[in-house]
Scaffold this active site. Structure first.
Site, PDB file in Angstrom:
ATOM      1  N   ASP A   1      20.876  46.372  31.888  1.00 13.19           N
ATOM      2  CA  ASP A   1      21.043  45.856  33.223  1.00 13.19           C
ATOM      3  C   ASP A   1      22.036  46.459  33.855  1.00 13.19           C
ATOM      4  OD1 ASP A   1      19.028  43.933  32.501  1.00 13.19           O
ATOM      5  OD2 ASP A   1      20.648  42.653  31.651  1.00 13.19           O
TER       6      ASP A   1
ATOM      7  N   LYS B   1      20.013  51.065  35.865  1.00 17.23           N
ATOM      8  CA  LYS B   1      19.218  52.198  35.531  1.00 17.23           C
ATOM      9  C   LYS B   1      17.918  52.266  36.387  1.00 17.23           C
ATOM     10  CE  LYS B   1      18.636  50.637  31.272  1.00 17.23           C
ATOM     11  NZ  LYS B   1      19.327  49.337  31.129  1.00 17.23           N
TER      12      LYS B   1
ATOM     13  N   HIS C   1      13.480  46.951  35.001  1.00 23.27           N
ATOM     14  CA  HIS C   1      14.138  47.985  35.732  1.00 23.27           C
ATOM     15  C   HIS C   1      13.860  47.571  37.509  1.00 23.27           C
ATOM     16  CE1 HIS C   1      14.667  50.506  32.169  1.00 23.27           C
ATOM     17  NE2 HIS C   1      15.152  49.401  31.921  1.00 23.27           N
TER      18      HIS C   1
ATOM     19  N   GLN D   1      17.368  49.192  27.852  1.00 24.44           N
ATOM     20  CA  GLN D   1      18.376  48.602  27.190  1.00 24.44           C
ATOM     21  C   GLN D   1      19.809  49.406  27.559  1.00 24.44           C
ATOM     22  OE1 GLN D   1      15.395  48.444  25.068  1.00 24.44           O
ATOM     23  NE2 GLN D   1      14.844  47.167  26.114  1.00 24.44           N
TER      24      GLN D   1
HETATM   25  P1  IMO Z   1      16.995  46.635  30.386  1.00 28.79           P
HETATM   26  O1  IMO Z   1      16.324  47.954  29.947  1.00 28.79           O
HETATM   27  C1  IMO Z   1      19.385  43.304  28.959  1.00 28.79           C
HETATM   28  C2  IMO Z   1      18.649  41.924  24.693  1.00 28.79           C
HETATM   29  C3  IMO Z   1      18.048  40.510  24.763  1.00 28.79           C
HETATM   30  C4  IMO Z   1      18.437  40.041  23.467  1.00 28.79           C
HETATM   31  C5  IMO Z   1      18.517  41.589  22.633  1.00 28.79           C
HETATM   32  C6  IMO Z   1      17.165  41.531  21.929  1.00 28.79           C
HETATM   33  O2  IMO Z   1      16.574  45.781  31.722  1.00 28.79           O
HETATM   34  O3  IMO Z   1      18.491  47.063  30.529  1.00 28.79           O
HETATM   35  P2  IMO Z   1      14.717  41.782  22.169  1.00 28.79           P
HETATM   36  O4  IMO Z   1      13.745  41.051  23.096  1.00 28.79           O
HETATM   37  O5  IMO Z   1      14.995  43.155  22.595  1.00 28.79           O
HETATM   38  O6  IMO Z   1      14.436  41.875  20.468  1.00 28.79           O
HETATM   39  O7  IMO Z   1      16.291  41.183  22.429  1.00 28.79           O
HETATM   40  O8  IMO Z   1      18.424  42.293  23.606  1.00 28.79           O
HETATM   41  N1  IMO Z   1      17.753  42.841  25.716  1.00 28.79           N
HETATM   42  C7  IMO Z   1      18.106  43.083  26.874  1.00 28.79           C
HETATM   43  N2  IMO Z   1      19.290  42.855  27.948  1.00 28.79           N
HETATM   44  N3  IMO Z   1      18.524  44.132  29.711  1.00 28.79           N
HETATM   45  C8  IMO Z   1      17.380  44.791  28.733  1.00 28.79           C
HETATM   46  O9  IMO Z   1      16.729  45.756  29.166  1.00 28.79           O
HETATM   47  C9  IMO Z   1      17.253  44.094  27.523  1.00 28.79           C
HETATM   48  N4  IMO Z   1      16.196  44.381  26.371  1.00 28.79           N
HETATM   49  C10 IMO Z   1      16.723  43.481  25.492  1.00 28.79           C
HETATM   50  O10 IMO Z   1      18.386  39.828  25.837  1.00 28.79           O
HETATM   51  O11 IMO Z   1      20.129  39.752  23.545  1.00 28.79           O
HETATM   52 MG    MG Z   2      17.086  43.880  32.045  1.00 23.90          MG
END
Ligand code: IMO
Ligand code: MG
Length: 424
Positions: free
Chosen positions: A12, A15, A40, A223
């Site tokens: 978050d 990106k 995103h 992520q």
């Molecule tokens: P973007 O690309 C923020 C976090 C989840 C959880 C951990 C594992 O938008 O930045 P998962 O479902 O992947 O097994 O969860 O990862 N998480 C994210 N947090 N932004 C994301 O993606 C995330 N994708 C997974 O909240 O703590």
């Molecule tokens: Mg996110």
């Protein structure tokens, strides 16, 4: 020039906006890991788009988007995303979107297992519930189903039968749930295969051929570094390599073909889900920043945890991702603050840690050592020149550059496309 964009914190970081800006100058954008756990956000004029699986570059017509083999694909979610774009008059053609035949498929039992496993854990991860972890587990256990399998009824049948014979036992005996019926899933997924057939192919070969033709590529990380399965705050991480290293295994493009890595970093820190977060706000500031920064998950809508900028964490990101430029997002969210803190080290049991600690106990209990700086208390939104930023904002940025030992090239001061300052 082939560039990678990753998140330097816990996801978050903004990106989506950065990629939207950078992708206009490249030919192809590639997602190389993760699945529809990502969210995103891109704001164009008064329209907001949230992408989960499709690279946000799809908004630039004629640009090619690739979902690489390192990603996991929930075909239902992917088709919903495509249909959603279609309704907004963005047609996703087979010329514009290419999907790796080798990407693993998120199955209905993965989504259910994700929730059930969380339910059984004492210390929950707080996953997005999209089946990402169970899908990657199957990939590594060697029982996964790949996109290409959806195109071959015989292969799909054999693999699905094998999977269900094991998984249905787990569902009934461990979790006391109903079983999954073969026929339903088989027919549903064959139908997805028929719809997606012309998008699926050898994307590794495609990308390398395009590189030979001097086409340029942007790799879109999902992520963030501290959600990486190896380098993140394990076990509170996602199940893929979200760092730059994931590009090669997740796309089939060799490291010798990658020219530059840029990280998006928020001017403060946020995290969704559970796990250590040394600089997390404990006070009313949490609410204030959450409201100003609209810090709610783009995928699950959960409120994000918020805290001060952590230079120990981000410096580690810069090192393991080989970052040469940072993009600092959401600086405007700090506009009103009188004082701003920057974490420069951690303290635990009388010891000072200047490097990111690997011992989970240290990380979980570390108290941040802060340096406090004066805020700028000026609206920055309309500013487009670095020299026009208030002095204290420039001081904040330059202090971070010193601590992180890397330059901050872009500074975002709003969610719109043009609300960005290029420092050099
Ligand atoms: P973007 O690309 C923020 C976090 C989840 C959880 C951990 C594992 O938008 O930045 P998962 O479902 O992947 O097994 O969860 O990862 N998480 C994210 N947090 N932004 C994301 O993606 C995330 N994708 C997974 O909240 O703590
Ligand atoms: Mg996110």
């Amino acid at each position: 020039m082939n560039i990678v964009v990753v998140g330097a914190q816990w996801g978050d970081e903004g990106k989506g906006k950065l990629i939207d800006i950078l992708s206009k100058d490249v030919d192809i954008t590639v997602r190389y890991q993760g699945g529809n756990n990502a969210g995103h956000t891109v704001v164009v004029g008064d329209k907001e788009y949230i992408f989960h699986l499709i690279p946000s570059a799809i908004l630039h017509r004629k640009k090619i988007c690739v979902i690489g083999n390192g990603a996991v694909i929930d075909p239902k979610a992917l088709l919903e995303e495509m249909d959603g774009l279609n309704r907004r008059n963005i047609k996703v053609s087979t010329q514009q979107l290419k999907i790796s035949a080798l990407a693993h498929v998120v199955m209905p039992y993965h989504r259910v297992l994700d929730g059930l496993r969380e339910g059984k854990r004492k210390h929950k991860i707080g996953t997005t519930g999209r089946g990402i972890g169970p899908c990657y587990s199957d990939k590594v256990t060697r029982c996964g189903i790949r996109m290409i399998d959806l195109l071959n009824p015989r292969v799909l049948k054999a693999k699905l039968e094998d999977n269900l014979s094991e998984k249905n036992e787990i569902f009934t005996k461990v979790f006391h749930q109903d079983i999954f019926r073969f026929e339903n899933i088989y027919n549903e997924y064959l139908a997805y295969g028929r719809r997606l057939k012309d998008y699926i192919g050898d994307t590794a070969l495609f990308l390398n051929q395009e590189i030979d033709k001097k086409k340029t590529i942007l790799f879109e990380g999902a992520q963030g570094t501290f959600l990486d399965i190896d380098f993140g705050t394990y076990p509170f991480v996602t199940s893929s390599n979200s760092i730059v290293g994931g590009v090669c295994t997740g796309s089939g493009v060799a490291p010798t073909k990658i020219d530059k890595a840029i990280a998006a970093v928020k001017a403060y820190t946020t995290r969704v889900g559970e796990g250590p977060f040394p600089t997390e706000f404990s006070t009313g500031l949490k609410e204030e920043i959450r409201t100003k920064g609209k810090e709610f998950g783009a995928t699950t809508g959960r409120p994000r945890r918020c805290g001060w900028f952590d230079s120990v964490l981000v410096r580690y990101s810069v090192v393991i991702n080989g970052i040469s430029e940072l993009a600092m997002m959401k600086l405007d969210v700090l506009d009103d603050l009188k004082k701003i803190k920057i974490c420069t080290a951690y303290r635990y049991r009388g010891k000072i840690y200047k490097e990111f600690p690997l011992d989970f106990e240290v990380l979980s209990n570390a108290k941040p050592v802060y340096e406090e700086v004066d805020g700028w208390q000026t609206v920055t939104r309309g500013i487009r020149q670095y020299s026009q930023l208030p002095l204290n904002a420039r001081r904040y940025i330059e202090k971070l550059e010193k601590l992180l030992k890397v330059r901050i090239k872009y500074i975002s001061i709003g969610s719109k496309r043009d609300e960005i300052i290029k420092k050099y």
